[in-house]
Design a protein around this motif. Structure first.
Motif: not given
Length: 327
Positions: A196-217
């Motif tokens: 979950g390391g890159h999800f954590s960092a990239l989702s925070a980056m997108l959240e700051a721009k108001g963009i949602p993040s999803y998971v493909a598992d």
């Protein structure tokens, strides 16, 4: 192990901080659209021109941050459980920084990765028999804890639970992406999850721009409520436990799209036909993005952002041929 190892020619080593900055300048690629009108797919390409994977960034970053925080002493031995790519990243980083590296893996490690680890002096421990229910991940964890009980002086990087994991991406990768991406075009992000390391960092980056993040598992992963099952895919999903790294940012997961091994391999083949040679976790991301694009609908425009973390050549033709009746 030190840089004076007799099998290596003496040379002036690169500055590790300059090296990680260069490795972190990841490119992005327009992967095209899907069957109907709607958002296109843009992928962060996790394989820099050095032929390494993005886990080279994580391996070096984990050791640099551990040294900065006083967790890793000069010359201390490092240990980690790995499916392959992070192990190579840690082995190279250990060679550069003067740390012996022990890696716990399983027989499924790609031959080329195994050989590269051996060439830089990494010590491999093979968990030969998978756990009957929780698979090779659990077998590796069990062997790692046995080794740690015998060598309590080893430093365990513990990628699944260490807050240093997402900090590596936040510190070195995100600043370059902030400069490279057009956030006005991004409708959503979708990423695979291992630790979950890159999800954590990239989702925070997108959240700051108001963009949602999803998971493909992948199917067979328990991370988001699935039942444990074996998979031919490596480096994505969790069969035996939920890492603390992803658990800490679960509220950022806007939704989960599940992808079977077969469909992941279909995605690998389709991307190869588009000129992109990637591995199984990228196939999961691609097929998850296809489902997300369908849910967003044909009237949605812009781009879905994903991360293609692995390289196709690590797996030979296994993923390209999986499920083909003429293979």
């Amino acid at each position: 192990m030190s840089l004076s190892h007799p099998s290596v020619l003496h040379h002036r080593s690169p500055d590790p901080y300059e090296l990680i900055e260069e490795l972190s300048r990841l490119s992005t690629v327009d992967c095209g659209g899907f069957e109907t009108a709607g958002p296109r797919l843009r992928a962060i390409h996790g394989s820099p021109a050095t032929e390494s994977s993005f886990k080279s960034i994580l391996g070096l970053g984990l050791l640099l941050l551990a040294r900065e925080e006083g967790l890793l002493a000069e010359g201390q031995t490092v240990i980690e459980s790995t499916s392959g790519s992070l192990g190579l990243g840690l082995a190279v980083a250990g060679r550069l920084l003067g740390h012996p590296v022990h890696l716990v893996t399983d027989p499924g490690i790609p031959d080329i990765t195994r050989r590269k680890i051996e060439l830089v002096g990494g010590v491999l421990h093979i968990a030969a028999t998978p756990h009957p229910v929780l698979g090779s991940q659990q077998a590796r964890d069990d062997l790692l804890r046995t080794i740690l009980s015998e060598h309590p002086d080893f430093y365990w990087t513990n990628q699944n639970d260490s807050p240093l994991n997402p900090q590596v991406y936040t510190r070195w990768v995100v600043p370059h992406l902030m400069a490279a991406l057009d956030f006005s075009r991004i409708t959503a992000g979708i990423f695979c999850v291992g630790s979950g390391g890159h999800f954590s960092a990239l989702s925070a980056m997108l959240e700051a721009k108001g963009i949602p993040s999803y998971v493909a598992d992948r199917e067979g992963s328990i991370t988001f409520g699935g039942s444990p099952a074996r998979s031919i895919l490596r480096g994505t999903g969790n069969q035996n436990r939920i890492p603390a790294v992803i658990d800490a940012v679960r509220t950022r997961v806007a939704g989960v799209y599940r992808v079977s091994d077969k469909h992941a391999c279909d995605g690998v083949r389709e991307l190869a036909a588009r000129g992109l040679s990637v591995g199984g976790s990228s196939g999961v991301c691609f097929m998850g993005a296809r489902q997300l694009a369908a849910d967003l609908g044909p009237s949605a425009d812009g781009e879905i952002l994903t991360f293609f973390a692995d390289r196709g050549e690590l797996y030979g033709t296994t993923l390209l041929n999986e499920g083909r009746t003429d293979a």
